[in-house]
Design a protein around this motif. Structure first.
Motif, mmCIF file in Angstrom:
data_model
loop_
_atom_site.group_PDB
_atom_site.id
_atom_site.type_symbol
_atom_site.label_atom_id
_atom_site.label_comp_id
_atom_site.label_asym_id
_atom_site.label_seq_id
_atom_site.Cartn_x
_atom_site.Cartn_y
_atom_site.Cartn_z
ATOM 1 N N LEU A 130 48.833 47.386 38.574
ATOM 2 C CA LEU A 130 48.905 46.657 37.378
ATOM 3 C C LEU A 130 48.671 45.054 37.100
ATOM 4 C CD1 LEU A 130 52.122 48.151 35.997
ATOM 5 C CD2 LEU A 130 49.719 48.859 35.201
ATOM 6 N N ILE A 131 48.979 44.458 38.210
ATOM 7 C CA ILE A 131 48.927 43.072 38.381
ATOM 8 C C ILE A 131 47.528 42.731 38.467
ATOM 9 C CG2 ILE A 131 49.376 40.882 39.884
ATOM 10 C CD1 ILE A 131 52.320 42.316 40.510
ATOM 11 N N ALA A 132 46.829 43.363 39.432
ATOM 12 C CA ALA A 132 45.219 43.255 39.715
ATOM 13 C C ALA A 132 44.460 43.421 38.484
ATOM 14 C CB ALA A 132 45.039 43.981 40.767
ATOM 15 N N ALA A 133 45.158 44.417 37.649
ATOM 16 C CA ALA A 133 44.153 44.893 36.697
ATOM 17 C C ALA A 133 44.130 43.709 35.822
ATOM 18 C CB ALA A 133 44.818 46.214 35.947
ATOM 19 N N ARG A 134 45.078 42.567 35.687
ATOM 20 C CA ARG A 134 44.861 41.494 34.763
ATOM 21 C C ARG A 134 44.423 40.318 35.447
ATOM 22 N NH1 ARG A 134 45.459 43.910 30.109
ATOM 23 N NH2 ARG A 134 47.144 45.119 30.027
ATOM 24 N N ALA A 135 43.856 40.395 36.620
ATOM 25 C CA ALA A 135 43.269 39.255 37.462
ATOM 26 C C ALA A 135 41.730 39.482 36.990
ATOM 27 C CB ALA A 135 43.637 39.214 38.751
ATOM 28 N N PRO A 136 41.087 38.250 37.313
ATOM 29 C CA PRO A 136 39.573 38.624 37.088
ATOM 30 C C PRO A 136 39.037 39.593 38.087
ATOM 31 C CG PRO A 136 40.140 36.143 37.314
ATOM 32 C CD PRO A 136 41.645 37.114 37.559
ATOM 33 N N GLU A 137 37.821 40.134 37.783
ATOM 34 C CA GLU A 137 37.273 41.163 38.256
ATOM 35 C C GLU A 137 36.823 40.999 39.846
ATOM 36 O OE1 GLU A 137 33.245 44.074 38.337
ATOM 37 O OE2 GLU A 137 33.633 42.511 36.629
ATOM 38 N N GLY A 138 37.305 41.641 40.947
ATOM 39 C CA GLY A 138 37.078 41.549 42.287
ATOM 40 C C GLY A 138 38.396 41.029 42.920
ATOM 41 N N MET A 139 39.452 40.667 42.151
ATOM 42 C CA MET A 139 40.572 40.119 42.766
ATOM 43 C C MET A 139 41.377 41.452 42.765
ATOM 44 S SD MET A 139 40.853 36.283 41.223
ATOM 45 C CE MET A 139 41.894 35.614 42.639
ATOM 46 N N ASP A 140 41.387 42.237 43.542
ATOM 47 C CA ASP A 140 42.046 43.702 44.036
ATOM 48 C C ASP A 140 43.225 43.738 44.778
ATOM 49 O OD1 ASP A 140 40.355 44.357 41.755
ATOM 50 O OD2 ASP A 140 38.876 45.009 43.652
#
Length: 431
Positions: free
Chosen positions: A91-101
């Motif tokens: 859920l946190i990665a989904a709110r970050a810029p693309e590629g920040m997984d």
């Protein structure tokens, strides 16, 4: 004196305080945007405690998630996989810029910044880190040295590899600027010269609060953050965005970087990610930094990294924020209620030099003289705060400012009530 207060004064050592001068309020309950003390007096909480109860106090979905997790699996060591930790990271990665997984979990914001700096140094092989004077990044050793405000000075051993610079702050410009554009251009020129003077090949990262919070909710002028990104790219320097205070709804966006189209290399977070119900922080890594440790062990960790109670609270918080449109409501509240309300106060109170903010993240700068911009003395600021408290409002004082940082779930009527109290407090206390 109540037993709680008596035991506190006898046994508890408080943060950032001269212990003999303390007289802490005893809080015994909270719900939504309110807290109440041991005498049953209720207050509107415009501090969000320390700017972290973004979802308000006692949100039933978050409380239920913590209770359910405690009954099922109360704790688990970080080397094991756990469903709540995995889902929180998603859920946190989904709110970050693309590629920040990838997400590395910590116990709070200070150790998030500690680990982000460690990652940057290991990734680049460089020792130095640049940070702004008007900043706060935490109380642990690296984080307090990154910090630029007064709390750094007694702790600074000059061995941390941190170099400070002045960021933009048009109201009290270090660069003799008179427009936002001038402030941005001159602040970037100053930062560039600092980088050049220190040697770009020695600098691992520039660490910035996207919106400096403790320093006064300093909104970056147009082009500044993009200019920092360009400078970093030019010299192979990583950009670390500290979103500990500004993130997860506080600025009226999921992350404050969204307001500026910024793509950092590392993002640190804490506080609002689970409304502070259980301590949690972390670092969101770009693919390039994460790949550094694909076959090379990362030399860092924490016993409670991604603790299941904290992770369960994060999952419930982020889910509730999505379901209830909390971020959108915070943005609208800031634009439609808080901003015009504070502008009205500024027009009627000479003691207000400037108001700044976005979403539910605001500061009111108090001055003794608008012409000279001399800060209002501490005693007068304390009088304003005391008058607010007497009338049922808890603002967050800092230097010559009053910060207004309620939960993202605050209602328009509650904001208007708070502004009426602040209006009366300014009129009476300053007079």
């Amino acid at each position: 004196m109540s037993r709680t207060r008596e035991l506190d004064r006898r046994h508890v050592f408080h943060s950032w305080s001269a212990q003999n001068r303390l007289d802490p309020m005893v809080l015994t309950g909270a719900e939504g945007a309110h807290v109440w003390d041991e005498n049953g007096v209720r207050y509107l909480d415009f501090t969000s405690q320390l700017v972290y109860t973004n979802l308000g106090h006692g949100h039933p979905k978050v409380v239920a998630a913590i209770q359910e997790q405690a009954a099922r699996l109360c704790t688990v060591a970080p080397q094991h996989a756990n469903d709540r930790r995995s889902e929180a990271a998603r859920l946190i990665a989904a709110r970050a810029p693309e590629g920040m997984d990838r997400v590395f979990f910590t116990n709070g914001g200070a150790d998030a910044n500690e680990h982000a700096v460690r990652m940057a140094r290991l990734h680049t092989g460089r020792p130095k880190v640049l940070a702004a004077y008007r900043s706060y990044h935490g109380g642990t050793q690296t984080a307090i040295n990154l910090t630029g405000d007064w709390r750094r000075v007694p702790n600074d051993t000059a061995t941390s590899g941190v170099v400070h610079f002045f960021g933009p702050y048009l109201y009290r410009s270090e660069f003799h600027a008179s427009t936002p554009e001038q402030e941005s251009e001159r602040a970037l020129a100053h930062l560039r010269r600092t980088v050049e003077a220190e040697g770009p090949a020695t600098i691992a990262a520039i660490v910035l609060e996207t919106i400096p919070g403790t320093a006064g909710v300093l909104m970056p002028p147009p082009g500044y953050l993009a200019g920092v990104r360009d400078l970093c790219d030019e010299h192979g320097i990583l950009l670390i965005a500290d979103e500990v205070m500004a993130g997860f709804g506080r600025a009226g966006a999921w992350l404050a970087i969204d307001l500026f189209g910024l793509r950092p290399d590392l993002i640190t977070f804490a506080k609002g990610v689970n409304s502070g119900y259980v301590p949690l922080g972390g670092v969101i890594l770009s693919a390039a930094v994460a790949d550094t440790f694909g076959d090379r062990p990362y030399p860092g960790g924490l016993t409670y990294s991604g603790h299941p109670l904290a992770a369960a609270a994060a999952v419930a918080t982020l889910t509730a924020m999505e379901d209830e449109n909390v971020v959108g409501r915070a943005a609208a509240l800031g634009a439609e209620v808080i901003a015009p309300g504070l502008a009205d106060l500024e027009s009627r109170h000479e003691v207000i030099g400037e108001v700044r903010g976005t979403g539910v993240f605001w500061a009111v700068e108090l001055v003794a003289d608008r012409g000279t911009r001399a800060p209002l003395p501490d005693a007068a600021v304390a009088a304003v705060t005391a008058e607010c408290r007497e009338r049922g409002l808890l603002p967050l004082p800092n230097a010559n400012r009053v910060h207004l940082v309620p939960p993202c779930t605050i209602t328009g009527d509650q904001v208007r009530e708070a502004l009426e109290i602040l209006d009366a407090a300014l009129a009476r206390a300053v007079r």
